[in-house]
Motif scaffolding. Structure first.
Motif, PDB file in Angstrom:
ATOM      1  N   GLU A 281      27.653  46.535  71.285  1.00  0.00           N
ATOM      2  CA  GLU A 281      26.464  46.398  71.822  1.00  0.00           C
ATOM      3  C   GLU A 281      26.320  45.095  72.696  1.00  0.00           C
ATOM      4  O   GLU A 281      25.911  44.994  73.874  1.00  0.00           O
TER       5      GLU A 281
ATOM      6  N   TYR B  13      19.855  52.311  63.592  1.00  0.00           N
ATOM      7  CA  TYR B  13      19.583  51.895  64.796  1.00  0.00           C
ATOM      8  C   TYR B  13      18.447  50.518  64.940  1.00  0.00           C
ATOM      9  O   TYR B  13      18.824  49.816  65.886  1.00  0.00           O
TER      10      TYR B  13
ATOM     11  N   TRP C  36      21.413  47.998  64.713  1.00  0.00           N
ATOM     12  CA  TRP C  36      22.438  48.128  65.770  1.00  0.00           C
ATOM     13  C   TRP C  36      21.642  47.109  66.923  1.00  0.00           C
ATOM     14  O   TRP C  36      22.413  46.512  67.618  1.00  0.00           O
ATOM     15  N   THR C  37      20.433  47.540  66.925  1.00  0.00           N
ATOM     16  CA  THR C  37      19.930  47.030  68.335  1.00  0.00           C
ATOM     17  C   THR C  37      19.569  45.410  67.810  1.00  0.00           C
ATOM     18  O   THR C  37      19.535  44.881  68.985  1.00  0.00           O
TER      19      THR C  37
ATOM     20  N   ALA D 184      20.462  42.574  70.129  1.00  0.00           N
ATOM     21  CA  ALA D 184      19.569  41.746  70.721  1.00  0.00           C
ATOM     22  C   ALA D 184      19.837  40.292  70.606  1.00  0.00           C
ATOM     23  O   ALA D 184      19.797  39.390  71.377  1.00  0.00           O
TER      24      ALA D 184
END
Length: 108
Positions: A13, A59, A62-63, A67
């Motif tokens: 990510e 989720y 993960w984000t 970030a």
């Protein structure tokens, strides 16, 4: 193992988020291909992780990894602000990730 896979998904990510800067609006073929590959790999790994972890937790983690990593690399690579309020907010995201890890059952 699902937490390791989720961590790798988070690193992908970061890779695609930072890669966006190098694509110049998707006009540079090599950085664009690498960025799209990182996007796909990130989502595939997230999909594998959610087989064993709760969706909401996975989720959010993960984000959060995305970030934090993107902010850190933005500071290092692009000279973005490292002001204390900004770093405090990143610290709060990190605290949330650690908290979710501590309260979520699962391997590793």
């Amino acid at each position: 193992m699902p937490w390791v896979i989720l961590f790798l998904a988070g690193l992908c990510e970061v890779a695609w988020a930072v890669g966006l800067k190098y694509t110049a609006g998707f006009t540079r073929p090599l950085p664009t291909a690498a960025t799209v590959a990182a996007m796909v790999l990130s989502v595939v790994l997230l999909g594998i992780a959610v087989k064993s972890l709760p969706l909401g937790t996975a989720y959010a983690v993960w984000t959060g990894i995305g970030a934090i990593g993107t902010v850190a690399l933005g500071i290092v690579l692009f000279g973005e602000s490292a002001s204390w309020p900004r770093l405090l907010c990143v610290g709060l995201i990190l605290a949330g990730i650690v908290g979710l890890k501590l309260v979520t059952p699962g391997e590793g």
